[in-house]
Scaffold this motif. Sequence first.
Motif, PDB file in Angstrom:
ATOM      1  N   TYR A  61     -33.136  -1.622 -23.362  1.00  4.72           N
ATOM      2  CA  TYR A  61     -34.222  -1.505 -24.225  1.00  4.72           C
ATOM      3  C   TYR A  61     -34.973  -0.663 -25.070  1.00  4.72           C
ATOM      4  N   ARG A  62     -35.178  -0.487 -25.924  1.00  2.00           N
ATOM      5  CA  ARG A  62     -34.694   0.378 -26.937  1.00  2.00           C
ATOM      6  C   ARG A  62     -33.682   1.282 -28.137  1.00  2.00           C
ATOM      7  N   SER A  63     -32.405  -0.066 -26.849  1.00  2.00           N
ATOM      8  CA  SER A  63     -31.197   0.762 -27.304  1.00  2.00           C
ATOM      9  C   SER A  63     -30.851   1.508 -26.542  1.00  2.00           C
ATOM     10  N   GLY A  64     -31.406   2.198 -25.142  1.00  2.00           N
ATOM     11  CA  GLY A  64     -31.193   3.199 -24.500  1.00  2.00           C
ATOM     12  C   GLY A  64     -32.602   3.930 -24.040  1.00  2.00           C
ATOM     13  N   LYS A  65     -33.366   3.721 -25.429  1.00  2.00           N
ATOM     14  CA  LYS A  65     -34.321   5.246 -25.228  1.00  2.00           C
ATOM     15  C   LYS A  65     -35.309   5.124 -24.524  1.00  2.00           C
ATOM     16  N   ALA A  66     -35.016   3.643 -23.675  1.00  2.00           N
ATOM     17  CA  ALA A  66     -36.586   3.477 -22.899  1.00  2.00           C
ATOM     18  C   ALA A  66     -35.973   3.942 -21.523  1.00  2.00           C
ATOM     19  N   GLU A  67     -34.813   3.824 -21.390  1.00  2.00           N
ATOM     20  CA  GLU A  67     -34.393   4.765 -20.422  1.00  2.00           C
ATOM     21  C   GLU A  67     -34.167   6.356 -20.365  1.00  2.00           C
ATOM     22  N   LEU A  68     -33.961   6.537 -21.055  1.00  2.00           N
ATOM     23  CA  LEU A  68     -33.768   8.403 -21.638  1.00  2.00           C
ATOM     24  C   LEU A  68     -34.796   9.385 -22.326  1.00  2.00           C
ATOM     25  N   VAL A  69     -35.823   7.851 -22.262  1.00  2.00           N
ATOM     26  CA  VAL A  69     -37.986   8.695 -22.563  1.00  2.00           C
ATOM     27  C   VAL A  69     -37.990   9.102 -21.288  1.00  2.00           C
ATOM     28  N   PHE A  70     -37.851   7.574 -20.490  1.00  2.00           N
ATOM     29  CA  PHE A  70     -38.105   7.772 -18.850  1.00  2.00           C
ATOM     30  C   PHE A  70     -37.338   8.943 -18.021  1.00  2.00           C
ATOM     31  N   GLY A  71     -36.470   8.513 -18.056  1.00  2.00           N
ATOM     32  CA  GLY A  71     -35.500   9.905 -17.125  1.00  2.00           C
ATOM     33  C   GLY A  71     -35.890  11.432 -18.022  1.00  2.00           C
ATOM     34  N   GLN A  72     -36.456  11.502 -18.907  1.00  2.00           N
ATOM     35  CA  GLN A  72     -36.578  13.175 -20.234  1.00  2.00           C
ATOM     36  C   GLN A  72     -37.945  12.844 -18.919  1.00  2.00           C
ATOM     37  N   MET A  73     -38.439  12.482 -18.562  1.00  2.00           N
ATOM     38  CA  MET A  73     -40.231  12.095 -18.118  1.00  2.00           C
ATOM     39  C   MET A  73     -39.722  12.473 -16.549  1.00  2.00           C
ATOM     40  N   LEU A  74     -38.911  11.840 -15.473  1.00  2.00           N
ATOM     41  CA  LEU A  74     -38.620  12.371 -14.604  1.00  2.00           C
ATOM     42  C   LEU A  74     -38.437  14.028 -14.054  1.00  2.00           C
ATOM     43  N   LYS A  75     -37.422  14.485 -15.274  1.00  2.00           N
ATOM     44  CA  LYS A  75     -37.186  15.245 -15.499  1.00  2.00           C
ATOM     45  C   LYS A  75     -37.904  16.427 -15.308  1.00  2.00           C
ATOM     46  N   ALA A  76     -39.246  16.323 -16.281  1.00  2.00           N
ATOM     47  CA  ALA A  76     -40.186  17.875 -16.002  1.00  2.00           C
ATOM     48  C   ALA A  76     -41.140  16.911 -15.051  1.00  2.00           C
TER      49      ALA A  76
END
Length: 325
Positions: A61-76
């Motif tokens: 999804y979105r070339s992996g960016k969907a997971e990446l942005v979700f991960g950044q949200m969880l980190k915050a």
Amino acid sequence: MKPQPLAHWGLNTSRLVFGCMGLGGDWTNGPITKEHVHQAEQVTEAALEAGISMFDHADIYRSGKAELVFGQMLKARPSLRDNMIIQSKCGIRFADGDVPGRYDFSKQYILNSVEGILKRLGIETLDILLLHRPDPLMEPNEVAEVIESLYTSGKVKRFGVSNMSAAQIRFLQQASSQPFIVNQLEISLAHLHFLDQGVHINQEAGTSVNFADGLLEHCHTEHIQVQAWSPLAKGIFSGQPIDGASEAVRQTAALVAKLAQQKETSQEAIVLGWLMRHPSRIQPVIGTTNLQRIVACRDAERQADLMTREEWYQLYVSARGVKLP
């Protein structure tokens, strides 16, 4: 109220799933921005407030960016993880040079995919991993080996599939000690093959139906959660523009609007409630990033419980565009 199939496997989750395919910007390998992270925060909050506790990803999804942005949200906001069940999918590979887009259930590819998923999401354990589309070259023993490795290492708790027939699920299951507990399929008022396959037994009209025989029955019997992707059919029955649509779509959209008005609810809740009224306890995966539409879905479970057989058949036959045999 009958329990969800996932409850059989010890997973307490919402009747709806939030699909994260719309997060992370475009489908290129470009960078994510603060705006992308902010969007993820907003839609996640809206989903949680609507009672949705399950979030669906895929490594593509979105070339992996969907997971990446979700991960950044969880980190915050790490406390959000405590209230979530996170599933992701792997097995689809994009075209690369002269090599076409393809599917890959090889051991090393699945292992590498899961490592990437966990890294992008910033988590140590994935609640559910789905094999995204059936790989014609899949070897059940090899798949079973990698599943056992992921389970014993604690990297994945549960496993499932997507877009598979009952025969394909049985083919993989006979080699694996870990049960497949989810099958994600395209199901909606606009994609009625899951119903037409059953009602067209011994009917000529059944030759044009493309849905695996006995799939819903197999999933129901084996406590496999059927999840519906694209359950709102891009909103064509719940207020989105329908220029050029068929008469069946127009009449069904009007019927949905009428029922929503009568029941003082949203059109989205009627469309999803119709799916959830089915005895298979279908779990819709909504993919909208529109905050108002996410909120509009929250009444779906109640509408499923309230929907009569007559109302359900009204919607089904209207969407079919022809009477039942």
